[in-house]
Write a protein that holds these residues in place. Structure first.
Motif, short mmCIF file in Angstrom:
data_model
loop_
_atom_site.label_atom_id
_atom_site.label_comp_id
_atom_site.label_asym_id
_atom_site.label_seq_id
_atom_site.Cartn_x
_atom_site.Cartn_y
_atom_site.Cartn_z
N GLY A 32 -33.22 -15.60 46.63
CA GLY A 32 -33.63 -15.30 48.00
C GLY A 32 -33.88 -13.84 48.26
O GLY A 32 -34.89 -13.46 48.89
N MET A 33 -32.98 -12.97 47.81
CA MET A 33 -33.16 -11.54 48.04
C MET A 33 -34.36 -11.00 47.27
O MET A 33 -35.13 -10.18 47.78
CB MET A 33 -31.89 -10.78 47.64
CG MET A 33 -31.89 -9.32 48.03
SD MET A 33 -31.67 -9.06 49.81
CE MET A 33 -29.92 -9.44 49.97
N ILE A 42 -43.44 -19.23 52.59
CA ILE A 42 -42.33 -19.41 51.65
C ILE A 42 -42.19 -20.90 51.35
O ILE A 42 -42.10 -21.72 52.28
CB ILE A 42 -41.00 -18.91 52.24
CG1 ILE A 42 -41.07 -17.44 52.64
CG2 ILE A 42 -39.85 -19.13 51.26
CD1 ILE A 42 -39.92 -17.00 53.52
N MET A 86 -33.59 -13.25 55.92
CA MET A 86 -33.75 -11.81 55.74
C MET A 86 -34.98 -11.30 56.46
O MET A 86 -34.94 -10.25 57.12
CB MET A 86 -33.86 -11.49 54.24
CG MET A 86 -32.59 -11.74 53.44
SD MET A 86 -31.23 -10.65 53.92
CE MET A 86 -31.90 -9.04 53.52
N LEU A 87 -36.09 -12.03 56.38
CA LEU A 87 -37.32 -11.59 57.02
C LEU A 87 -37.21 -11.69 58.54
O LEU A 87 -37.63 -10.79 59.27
CB LEU A 87 -38.49 -12.42 56.50
CG LEU A 87 -38.77 -12.32 55.00
CD1 LEU A 87 -39.88 -13.28 54.60
CD2 LEU A 87 -39.12 -10.91 54.59
N ALA A 112 -37.48 -12.04 49.08
CA ALA A 112 -37.69 -11.22 50.28
C ALA A 112 -38.28 -9.86 49.89
O ALA A 112 -39.21 -9.37 50.55
CB ALA A 112 -36.37 -11.03 51.02
N GLU A 148 -42.32 -20.95 56.80
CA GLU A 148 -41.26 -21.33 55.84
C GLU A 148 -41.17 -22.85 55.78
O GLU A 148 -40.91 -23.50 56.78
CB GLU A 148 -39.92 -20.75 56.28
CG GLU A 148 -38.74 -21.18 55.42
CD GLU A 148 -37.39 -20.74 55.99
OE1 GLU A 148 -36.38 -21.36 55.62
OE2 GLU A 148 -37.36 -19.80 56.82
N CYS A 178 -34.10 -16.17 52.17
CA CYS A 178 -35.24 -15.26 52.25
C CYS A 178 -35.80 -15.26 53.66
O CYS A 178 -36.08 -14.20 54.23
CB CYS A 178 -36.31 -15.68 51.25
SG CYS A 178 -37.84 -14.74 51.37
#
Length: 346
Positions: free
Chosen positions: A160-161, A80, A25-26, A164, A12, A22
């Motif tokens: 972001g979601m 990312i 979340m991961l 992901a 990232e 994101c």
């Protein structure tokens, strides 16, 4: 970190808002996420958007830093980045270069306007992206100007979601025999997708293209927030007939025949005035005693501080302590691959 993404390695590139979301979340789902940040500019360890990461300081203005980033990407499953289009290419870290090194790499790109299009090179923020997608036009009270729902819809929901989701989809593709690829995640596109049902309603004639006059945008008296006598608020969403009937019964409105016209939009303003007056007669706590846990579809409107203390959220551990800071817990939850508790970045 334990979780369904254990064994997945993500690089990232440090940024703000949707990219780190994101990454969060991961990481929450067990991926090993390594943040490459500027010298002396590590992510704030107090923030949920920084949690459960490995930190590597790297100078992308130096040849050595570029080489380090490239070496890390060779061993990664995904990457990312949230720079403007062309920035990574100028650094020598664009998709062509990194996919040639690692053909299985999933290269996630987060932008507002997308990688191409007439606005792709322009600056912008959530408020602009959701303006262009039609979303912002729908948020607000009747007769009033559009009201941004903070930056939930563009940055986090549509950005972001969505990235992901795209990362996991492309990682699954690569892991099941496919190749790596580039994900062009634009917040304009994502926020438009979040509005799919509203566009559907409009297309079939069930949604007026105005703010605050439809069933789900505070136009209806049975789907809105109301102030209580102690200057707090409650919400009701009594759409279905049986839920609406329970609202009337508990609120003492069974004998008021005006409320028989639930779906007559011409009556909504007058019925809303009646409910406004009614809800001002009791405190929020008193209304909770009457309605919370019933099929009225009711909830108190809680502040950020109050939400952490509500019994339901406490029972579900909706908020967790991460290094002394109460943060939203990882979601969703799994029956088998239970994720480890989040940690501060290291």
């Amino acid at each position: 970190m334990a979780g369904p993404l254990t064994g997945i390695n993500i690089i990232e590139f440090a940024g703000l808002g949707p990219g780190p979301f994101c990454g969060m979340m991961l990481a929450d789902q067990g991926a090993t996420v390594t943040v490459l940040h500027r010298p002396g500019r590590p992510p704030d360890p107090r923030l949920a958007l920084s949690r459960s990461r490995n930190l590597v300081e790297i100078d992308l203005k130096s040849a050595e830093g570029i080489e380090t980033a490239r070496k890390l990407a060779k061993k990664a499953d995904g990457l990312i980045e949230g720079f403007r289009p062309g920035v990574m290419e100028r650094l020598g870290l664009g998709p062509d270069a990194l996919l040639s090194d690692n053909p299985k790499l999933v290269y996630g790109r987060m932008t507002g306007w997308g990688q191409y299009g007439s606005l792709a090179a322009a600056a912008g923020h959530d408020i602009n992206y959701i303006s262009l997608s039609g979303a912002l036009h729908a948020f607000g009270r009747a007769g009033e100007k559009p009201t941004p729902p903070t930056n939930m819809v563009g940055d986090f929901g549509g950005g972001g979601m969505m990235l992901a989701f795209g990362m996991v989809s492309a990682l699954l593709h690569a892991k099941t025999g496919g190749t790596g690829q580039v994900i062009d995640c634009a917040m304009t596109d994502g926020s438009a997708a979040l509005m799919a049902m509203i566009f559907d309603f409009h297309n079939i004639g069930h949604w007026r293209d105005e703010r605050g006059v439809n069933m789900l945008d505070t136009g209806a008296h049975f789907y809105d927030t109301y102030e209580t006598s102690d200057d707090k608020f409650v919400s009701i969403g009594s759409i279905e007939p049986q839920f609406y009937a329970e609202l009337r019964q508990v609120a003492g409105l069974e004998e008021d025949t005006d409320f028989d016209a639930q779906m007559d939009q011409r009556q909504w303003p007058a019925l809303k005035e009646k409910l406004t007056t009614l809800f001002k007669t009791k405190t929020r706590s008193q209304w909770c005693d009457l309605m919370e846990g019933t099929d009225i579809c009711f909830a108190p409107v809680l502040s950020l501080a109050e939400a952490k203390e509500h019994p339901h959220n406490v029972e579900r551990q909706t908020f967790v302590d991460v290094g002394g800071m109460m943060q939203p817990a990882p979601v969703p939850r799994y029956s088998v691959t239970v994720s480890d508790p989040p940690t501060r970045p290291v």
